[in-house]
Write an enzyme that holds these catalytic residues in place. Structure first.
Site, short mmCIF file in Angstrom:
data_model
loop_
_atom_site.label_atom_id
_atom_site.label_comp_id
_atom_site.label_asym_id
_atom_site.label_seq_id
_atom_site.Cartn_x
_atom_site.Cartn_y
_atom_site.Cartn_z
N HIS A 48 0.88 -1.19 0.00
CA HIS A 48 0.00 0.00 0.00
C HIS A 48 0.91 1.23 0.00
O HIS A 48 1.46 1.60 1.03
CB HIS A 48 -0.92 0.00 1.22
CG HIS A 48 -1.89 1.15 1.24
ND1 HIS A 48 -3.24 0.98 1.47
CD2 HIS A 48 -1.72 2.48 1.05
CE1 HIS A 48 -3.84 2.16 1.43
NE2 HIS A 48 -2.93 3.10 1.18
N ASP A 65 1.53 2.53 3.48
CA ASP A 65 0.68 3.71 3.32
C ASP A 65 1.51 4.98 3.43
O ASP A 65 1.05 6.01 3.91
CB ASP A 65 -0.48 3.73 4.33
CG ASP A 65 -1.56 4.74 3.94
OD1 ASP A 65 -1.56 5.20 2.79
OD2 ASP A 65 -2.37 5.10 4.81
N HIS A 73 -10.67 1.20 1.39
CA HIS A 73 -10.43 2.13 2.49
C HIS A 73 -11.67 2.03 3.38
O HIS A 73 -12.71 2.64 3.09
CB HIS A 73 -10.23 3.57 1.99
CG HIS A 73 -9.88 4.52 3.09
ND1 HIS A 73 -8.69 5.20 3.14
CD2 HIS A 73 -10.57 4.88 4.22
CE1 HIS A 73 -8.66 5.93 4.25
NE2 HIS A 73 -9.79 5.76 4.91
N ARG A 75 2.40 9.36 -5.75
CA ARG A 75 2.08 10.70 -6.30
C ARG A 75 2.53 10.82 -7.75
O ARG A 75 2.64 9.84 -8.46
CB ARG A 75 2.70 11.82 -5.44
CG ARG A 75 2.49 11.68 -3.94
CD ARG A 75 1.04 11.63 -3.54
NE ARG A 75 0.86 11.84 -2.11
CZ ARG A 75 -0.19 11.41 -1.43
NH1 ARG A 75 -1.15 10.73 -2.02
NH2 ARG A 75 -0.31 11.65 -0.15
N HIS A 99 -4.82 -0.73 5.38
CA HIS A 99 -4.30 -0.02 6.55
C HIS A 99 -5.19 -0.14 7.79
O HIS A 99 -5.71 0.85 8.31
CB HIS A 99 -3.99 1.45 6.25
CG HIS A 99 -5.04 2.20 5.47
ND1 HIS A 99 -6.36 2.17 5.81
CD2 HIS A 99 -4.94 3.00 4.39
CE1 HIS A 99 -7.03 2.92 4.95
NE2 HIS A 99 -6.19 3.42 4.08
N HIS A 156 3.25 14.45 1.50
CA HIS A 156 2.62 15.71 1.12
C HIS A 156 3.70 16.78 1.17
O HIS A 156 4.65 16.64 1.96
CB HIS A 156 1.51 16.08 2.11
CG HIS A 156 0.31 15.19 2.04
ND1 HIS A 156 -0.71 15.36 1.13
CD2 HIS A 156 -0.04 14.10 2.76
CE1 HIS A 156 -1.63 14.43 1.30
NE2 HIS A 156 -1.24 13.64 2.28
N LYS A 161 -9.08 -0.17 -6.12
CA LYS A 161 -9.17 0.44 -4.80
C LYS A 161 -10.47 1.22 -4.66
O LYS A 161 -10.75 2.13 -5.44
CB LYS A 161 -7.98 1.39 -4.60
CG LYS A 161 -8.00 2.19 -3.30
CD LYS A 161 -7.75 1.32 -2.07
CE LYS A 161 -7.91 2.08 -0.78
NZ LYS A 161 -6.82 2.96 -0.47
N ALA A 208 -3.77 14.72 5.51
CA ALA A 208 -3.61 13.41 6.14
C ALA A 208 -2.59 12.58 5.37
O ALA A 208 -2.67 12.48 4.15
CB ALA A 208 -4.94 12.68 6.18
N HIS A 233 1.69 5.31 -1.74
CA HIS A 233 1.33 6.48 -2.56
C HIS A 233 2.60 7.05 -3.17
O HIS A 233 3.48 7.52 -2.43
CB HIS A 233 0.65 7.54 -1.69
CG HIS A 233 -0.63 7.05 -1.09
ND1 HIS A 233 -1.85 7.18 -1.71
CD2 HIS A 233 -0.87 6.39 0.07
CE1 HIS A 233 -2.79 6.62 -0.95
NE2 HIS A 233 -2.21 6.14 0.13
C1 NCD Z 1 -3.45 8.97 2.03
C2 NCD Z 1 -2.99 10.02 1.02
O1 NCD Z 1 -2.45 11.06 1.45
O2 NCD Z 1 -3.12 9.80 -0.17
N1 NCD Z 1 -3.55 9.58 3.33
C3 NCD Z 1 -3.56 8.95 4.52
O3 NCD Z 1 -3.75 9.64 5.54
N2 NCD Z 1 -3.35 7.66 4.64
C4 NCD Z 1 -4.74 8.36 1.58
C5 NCD Z 1 -5.16 7.13 2.33
O4 NCD Z 1 -4.58 6.05 2.19
O5 NCD Z 1 -6.11 7.23 3.13
ZN ZN Z 2 -3.15 5.07 1.53
#
Ligand code: NCD
Ligand code: ZN
Length: 308
Positions: free
Chosen positions: A15, A243, A137, A19, A171, A247, A98, A259, A17
């Site tokens: 899992h 996860d 999710h 970007r 998660h 950011h 997803k 988040a 991200h």
């Molecule tokens: C994730 C994101 O920033 O893309 N943020 C998070 O708090 N985990 C999205 C997600 O998996 O919920």
């Molecule tokens: Zn995530």
């Protein structure tokens, strides 16, 4: 004697991200230099909903991860109007789809507005027939500490309605989710590194720690204990999924913090420390690799990582 080095075979982050654009170029190699592969989340802006967007994103990931031996297992963003023909055609290019309830987390505004089994049935039946796993999710829009717990009956109705569909509770953060794993054959889960380490106290019990703020929010000590125990024994239906969700700094250190916890550069190192601390290193390869290989039926090239 203290451990001096440890070998990991084909570590997988199920899992992640990555970007896009400059962020992808920056964070992609932080995973691909150590991990063998990762399941990549589709919540870009706009989300990945077409074959063209998916294949092009996969190409950009490959470029960002340069020559690393790394497999990007990309996912599609769940929509309720995907046709059988579309899913059959894209099936071999994706590892799963997803599903996000609309607005529940970062870039999920175009997610589903109903989790009703009958509303979701046509798409989920098709996925089940085609053998496409569903990654979820799992949070309601209730009180923030109860959102995952409130989602458990939804997981149960999905597991019962689609017994041949592999459903991955993404998660997980609660004892309730760990308990549900053993109740249905077709339910699996990922757990992050940070949810094995922190509770809500670390996020908001003292000075606010925006870099530990994520969805689902970290829960109670007994939840962390249940997650940690399941990870340390490498529960066969539980996979590591960081996860890691980067950011830009100005979106974390501000009023209205985004988040997401960013862990990819230190994920494996801290996992080794954690499993060593609890005398469970023998189970780490199962937790970060073998379980995912079995659940998703992955066949990946050898890659051994030596952590010193
Ligand atoms: C994730 C994101 O920033 O893309 N943020 C998070 O708090 N985990 C999205 C997600 O998996 O919920
Ligand atoms: Zn995530």
């Amino acid at each position: 004697m203290a451990l001096t080095s440890f070998l990991l075979n084909e570590p997988l982050d199920m899992h992640l991200h990555l970007r896009d654009g400059d962020m992808l170029k920056l964070v992609g190699p932080l995973t691909s230099n150590t991990f063998s592969g990762a399941l990549i989340m589709p919540n870009l802006v706009p989300p990945i909903t077409t074959k063209e967007a998916l294949l092009y994103y996969k190409q950009r990931i490959k470029e960002a991860c340069k020559g690393d031996a790394f497999e990007a297992y990309v996912t599609l963003f769940f929509k309720n109007d995907y046709t059988y023909e579309f899913l059959e055609d894209i099936k071999n290019d994706i590892i799963g789809i997803k599903l996000y309830p609309a607005g529940i987390t970062t870039n999920s505004e175009t997610g589903v507005s109903s989790m009703d089994v009958e509303v979701l049935r046509p798409t989920l039946e098709t996925m089940s027939k085609l053998g496409i796993p569903l990654c979820v999710h799992g949070e309601t829009n209730g009180f923030v500490m109860d959102r995952e717990k409130e989602f458990m009956p939804i997981y149960e109705s999905l597991a019962i309605a689609f017994p041949n569909l592999k459903i991955i509770m993404e998660h997980i953060t609660t004892k309730d989710a760990i308990e549900l794993l053993d109740k249905y054959d077709n339910l699996y889960a990922t757990v992050t590194l940070h949810h094995l380490l922190i509770t809500l106290d670390d996020v908001a019990g003292g000075m606010l720690a925006p870099h530990l703020f994520c969805k689902p929010i970290a829960k109670r000590p007994e939840d962390r204990t249940a997650l940690l125990n399941a990870a340390l024994k490498a529960h066969p239906k539980l996979m590591f999924g960081s996860d890691s969700a980067p950011h830009p700094k100005h979106k974390k250190e501000c009023c209205g913090c985004a988040a997401g916890v960013f862990t990819s550069p230190i994920a494996l190192q801290v996992l080794v420390e954690l499993f060593e601390k609890y005398d469970s290193l023998d189970n780490l390869n199962d937790f970060v690799s073998n379980n995912a290989k079995k659940i998703y039926g992955l066949n990946i090239k050898d890659k051994t990582i030596k952590l010193v």
